[in-house]
Design a protein around this motif. Structure first.
Motif, PDB file in Angstrom:
ATOM      1  N   UNK A  64     -28.649  86.119  -4.275  1.00  0.00           N
ATOM      2  CA  UNK A  64     -29.651  85.597  -5.210  1.00  0.00           C
ATOM      3  C   UNK A  64     -28.980  84.654  -6.202  1.00  0.00           C
ATOM      4  N   UNK A  65     -29.352  83.383  -6.198  1.00  0.00           N
ATOM      5  CA  UNK A  65     -28.806  82.490  -7.216  1.00  0.00           C
ATOM      6  C   UNK A  65     -29.470  82.751  -8.566  1.00  0.00           C
ATOM      7  N   UNK A  66     -28.866  82.208  -9.634  1.00  0.00           N
ATOM      8  CA  UNK A  66     -29.404  82.443 -10.977  1.00  0.00           C
ATOM      9  C   UNK A  66     -30.647  81.572 -11.192  1.00  0.00           C
ATOM     10  N   UNK A  67     -31.735  82.195 -11.600  1.00  0.00           N
ATOM     11  CA  UNK A  67     -32.975  81.478 -11.903  1.00  0.00           C
ATOM     12  C   UNK A  67     -33.130  81.362 -13.418  1.00  0.00           C
ATOM     13  N   UNK A  68     -33.760  80.288 -13.850  1.00  0.00           N
ATOM     14  CA  UNK A  68     -33.948  80.049 -15.280  1.00  0.00           C
ATOM     15  C   UNK A  68     -35.253  79.283 -15.457  1.00  0.00           C
ATOM     16  N   UNK A  69     -36.003  79.605 -16.524  1.00  0.00           N
ATOM     17  CA  UNK A  69     -37.222  78.828 -16.779  1.00  0.00           C
ATOM     18  C   UNK A  69     -36.849  77.559 -17.541  1.00  0.00           C
ATOM     19  N   UNK A  70     -37.368  76.432 -17.073  1.00  0.00           N
ATOM     20  CA  UNK A  70     -37.071  75.146 -17.696  1.00  0.00           C
ATOM     21  C   UNK A  70     -38.037  74.917 -18.864  1.00  0.00           C
ATOM     22  N   UNK A  71     -37.490  74.369 -19.973  1.00  0.00           N
ATOM     23  CA  UNK A  71     -38.364  74.064 -21.119  1.00  0.00           C
ATOM     24  C   UNK A  71     -39.222  72.847 -20.776  1.00  0.00           C
ATOM     25  N   UNK A 121     -38.114  87.300  -8.556  1.00  0.00           N
ATOM     26  CA  UNK A 121     -37.370  86.576  -9.589  1.00  0.00           C
ATOM     27  C   UNK A 121     -38.297  86.054 -10.678  1.00  0.00           C
ATOM     28  N   UNK A 122     -39.513  85.621 -10.282  1.00  0.00           N
ATOM     29  CA  UNK A 122     -40.504  85.162 -11.265  1.00  0.00           C
ATOM     30  C   UNK A 122     -40.938  86.323 -12.140  1.00  0.00           C
ATOM     31  N   UNK A 123     -41.156  87.464 -11.507  1.00  0.00           N
ATOM     32  CA  UNK A 123     -41.576  88.656 -12.228  1.00  0.00           C
ATOM     33  C   UNK A 123     -40.538  89.021 -13.285  1.00  0.00           C
ATOM     34  N   UNK A 124     -39.278  88.902 -12.890  1.00  0.00           N
ATOM     35  CA  UNK A 124     -38.193  89.276 -13.782  1.00  0.00           C
ATOM     36  C   UNK A 124     -38.149  88.372 -15.007  1.00  0.00           C
ATOM     37  N   UNK A 125     -38.367  87.071 -14.777  1.00  0.00           N
ATOM     38  CA  UNK A 125     -38.312  86.116 -15.878  1.00  0.00           C
ATOM     39  C   UNK A 125     -39.630  86.046 -16.635  1.00  0.00           C
ATOM     40  N   UNK A 126     -40.694  86.560 -16.004  1.00  0.00           N
ATOM     41  CA  UNK A 126     -42.015  86.449 -16.611  1.00  0.00           C
ATOM     42  C   UNK A 126     -42.576  85.039 -16.514  1.00  0.00           C
ATOM     43  N   UNK A 127     -42.241  84.348 -15.438  1.00  0.00           N
ATOM     44  CA  UNK A 127     -42.695  82.966 -15.271  1.00  0.00           C
ATOM     45  C   UNK A 127     -44.165  82.934 -14.855  1.00  0.00           C
ATOM     46  N   UNK A 128     -44.887  81.977 -15.408  1.00  0.00           N
ATOM     47  CA  UNK A 128     -46.325  81.835 -15.121  1.00  0.00           C
ATOM     48  C   UNK A 128     -46.558  80.535 -14.350  1.00  0.00           C
ATOM     49  N   UNK A 129     -47.681  80.428 -13.628  1.00  0.00           N
ATOM     50  CA  UNK A 129     -47.959  79.202 -12.881  1.00  0.00           C
ATOM     51  C   UNK A 129     -47.855  77.964 -13.769  1.00  0.00           C
ATOM     52  N   UNK A 130     -47.176  76.946 -13.284  1.00  0.00           N
ATOM     53  CA  UNK A 130     -46.955  75.736 -14.058  1.00  0.00           C
ATOM     54  C   UNK A 130     -45.534  75.619 -14.587  1.00  0.00           C
ATOM     55  N   UNK A 186     -41.496  75.553 -14.395  1.00  0.00           N
ATOM     56  CA  UNK A 186     -40.538  75.082 -13.401  1.00  0.00           C
ATOM     57  C   UNK A 186     -39.266  75.911 -13.554  1.00  0.00           C
ATOM     58  N   UNK A 187     -38.754  76.418 -12.433  1.00  0.00           N
ATOM     59  CA  UNK A 187     -37.529  77.213 -12.480  1.00  0.00           C
ATOM     60  C   UNK A 187     -36.343  76.349 -12.066  1.00  0.00           C
ATOM     61  N   UNK A 188     -35.272  76.510 -12.812  1.00  0.00           N
ATOM     62  CA  UNK A 188     -34.020  75.842 -12.460  1.00  0.00           C
ATOM     63  C   UNK A 188     -33.174  76.868 -11.718  1.00  0.00           C
ATOM     64  N   UNK A 189     -32.720  76.534 -10.521  1.00  0.00           N
ATOM     65  CA  UNK A 189     -31.970  77.470  -9.707  1.00  0.00           C
ATOM     66  C   UNK A 189     -30.572  76.912  -9.482  1.00  0.00           C
ATOM     67  N   UNK A 190     -29.589  77.732  -9.853  1.00  0.00           N
ATOM     68  CA  UNK A 190     -28.197  77.275  -9.702  1.00  0.00           C
ATOM     69  C   UNK A 190     -27.682  77.703  -8.344  1.00  0.00           C
ATOM     70  N   UNK A 191     -27.807  76.795  -7.395  1.00  0.00           N
ATOM     71  CA  UNK A 191     -27.423  77.127  -6.029  1.00  0.00           C
ATOM     72  C   UNK A 191     -25.941  76.932  -5.799  1.00  0.00           C
ATOM     73  N   UNK A 192     -25.449  77.682  -4.822  1.00  0.00           N
ATOM     74  CA  UNK A 192     -24.051  77.552  -4.415  1.00  0.00           C
ATOM     75  C   UNK A 192     -23.992  77.717  -2.907  1.00  0.00           C
ATOM     76  N   UNK A 193     -23.942  76.592  -2.204  1.00  0.00           N
ATOM     77  CA  UNK A 193     -23.883  76.650  -0.745  1.00  0.00           C
ATOM     78  C   UNK A 193     -22.435  76.499  -0.293  1.00  0.00           C
ATOM     79  N   UNK A 246     -31.367  73.231  -8.116  1.00  0.00           N
ATOM     80  CA  UNK A 246     -32.566  73.120  -7.297  1.00  0.00           C
ATOM     81  C   UNK A 246     -33.727  73.524  -8.186  1.00  0.00           C
ATOM     82  N   UNK A 247     -34.883  72.984  -7.923  1.00  0.00           N
ATOM     83  CA  UNK A 247     -36.024  73.302  -8.799  1.00  0.00           C
ATOM     84  C   UNK A 247     -37.187  73.812  -7.962  1.00  0.00           C
ATOM     85  N   UNK A 248     -37.895  74.755  -8.506  1.00  0.00           N
ATOM     86  CA  UNK A 248     -39.115  75.251  -7.876  1.00  0.00           C
ATOM     87  C   UNK A 248     -40.189  75.384  -8.953  1.00  0.00           C
TER      88      UNK A 248
END
Lengths: 348, 76
Positions: B10-17, B44-53, B55-62, B69-71
């Motif tokens: 699981x990469x680190x998810x973050x809510x974007x301002x 992951x959304x549940x954990x952050x409490x993200x609501x529709x609309x 944008x999550x910033x995802x720190x990927x490491x391939x 990456x953004x979702x």
């Protein structure tokens, strides 16, 4: 430093490179070899996972449940070195269903009872006593049970044939010990590091994660949908690419990992895992012609005609279909002029 | 609830301002519709409490290649 950065930049993909087509071809070509080279090693591991082309098809078509689900459970602290502790945890995971314990069962319809003779060998190997089994049954299904040696008597307070039969079916499906859907759990040792871990022939990681003593940060299964449910879509994307690579590696086929990551990205871009076929990515293309060129031509054309759909001709397939230049590489460069500038040009 | 933040896949998810979202869209010349989606019901959304609309910033490491990456969070 600057030189190596420049070098890395030189190797990045150019604008308008058809990366999707490259990924598809890079996986598709070795795939043709896999059919010829599919073989099995017999009897090395307790559970033989689906491998080769069938596994690739399963992943790419986003099948809800893998044919052979497997979970790898690493252990926390001392248990990862101590085989006895590991066995104890494996016992907690190992799924024991009632039907594997029953040797014989008799339904008495005139008295409304079911007599179940338990298998001594099975009980011993699972470390259970008839009393425990009876108590568990009573608790799980709220039945009136009593034990006598190896025989459990269940009183079904009815003489209805259908109800008795139904109770018997419920009893044989009951999970007596372990986690439902976890399957058979076996303790294994990594021959290189000596680390002890558990492999179970099920994919219920939602259940397994509640067991104490396991390393939650390394719990893994080959069921990408289970990963999506428990860890989220980003983890599922990583697992998907990882599974694809593991399957290809097993057959000694080397495909660049980035192709597989791109496929995984495309499959998970809608927030859920979509297959690549007719019901997935290809079936949801924006272009009518692209969909019609793939499968179910008439259906798509008729639907498009009756709903008055527009095709913007932005993709590759539809442009090939009508004989236009495809928007890839140099083909994607378009000549444009501003309106004001256009007015300045005077016709001679 | 089990803490799933530090699982190896699981990469680190973050809510974007909101300001960062606008900057992102402008710099790439895209709209929210062009960004890959993530369901509101995603763990992951549940954990952050993200609501529709959001944008999550995802720190990927391939495999050592780190990037963002953004979702965008959608209903579901």
């Amino acid at each position: 430093m600057a030189k190596s950065q420049q070098k890395a930049r030189d190797f990045t993909v150019q604008y308008s490179e058809p990366v999707g087509i490259l990924a598809a071809q890079s996986v598709g070509e070795p795939g043709t070899q896999m059919i010829l080279r599919s073989f099995h090693f017999a009897g090395i591991e307790s559970a033989i996972a689906t491998s080769g082309l069938p596994r690739i098809v399963e992943l790419v078509d986003a099948k809800k449940k893998p044919t052979t689900p497997l979970s790898t459970v690493y252990l926390e602290g001392a248990a990862s070195k101590d085989i006895e502790q590991a066995e104890k945890i494996a016992k907690k995971i190992n799924e024991v269903r009632m039907d594997s314990l029953i040797r014989r069962s008799v339904e008495n319809f005139s008295k409304g009872t079911i007599k179940i003779l338990l298998s001594k060998q099975e009980l011993e190997s699972e470390g259970l006593t008839p009393g425990q089994v009876s108590d568990k049954l009573a608790k799980l299904l709220k039945l009136d049970t009593s034990v006598e040696k190896n025989v459990i008597t269940v009183k079904v307070h009815t003489k209805n044939l259908k109800d008795i039969r139904l109770t018997m079916v419920k009893i044989s499906k009951a999970v007596i010990n372990g986690i439902e859907g976890a399957g058979k759990a076996v303790v294994q040792t990594n021959p290189k590091t000596g680390e002890i871990y558990i492999v179970s022939a099920g994919s219920n990681i939602e259940g397994i994660i509640t067991v104490s003593g396991i390393d939650k940060s390394r719990l893994y299964t080959n069921d990408v949908f289970a990963i999506n449910r428990l860890f989220g879509i980003e983890a599922a994307r990583n697992a998907l690419a990882r599974e694809l690579q593991a399957t290809l590696d097993e057959q000694k086929i080397s495909v660049d990992f980035r192709h597989l990551l791109l496929i995984a990205d495309a499959m998970t871009s809608t927030g859920t895992i979509k297959g690549v076929g007719r019901h997935g990515i290809s079936g949801e293309k924006n272009s009518v012609f692209a969909r019609a060129a793939y499968e179910e031509t008439v259906k798509h054309l008729i639907n498009a005609a009756s709903f008055g759909e527009t095709d913007h001709m932005r993709g590759v397939t539809e442009n090939i279909l009508v004989g236009k230049q495809i928007p890839i590489g140099t083909g994607s460069v378009k000549l444009a002029i501003k309106k004001e500038d256009m007015a300045k040009i005077k016709p001679k | 609830m089990v803490n799933k933040s530090d699982h190896e896949i699981i990469p680190v998810h973050e809510i974007l301002k909101l300001k960062e979202v606008n900057e992102l869209l402008e710099s790439k010349g895209i709209t929210l519709e062009n960004i890959p989606k993530i369901f509101e019901s995603d763990p992951q959304c549940q954990k952050l409490g993200a609501k529709p609309g959001h944008v999550l910033k995802i720190q990927r490491n391939d495999g050592g290649n780190r990037y963002l990456y953004y979702r965008v969070v959608v209903e579901g």
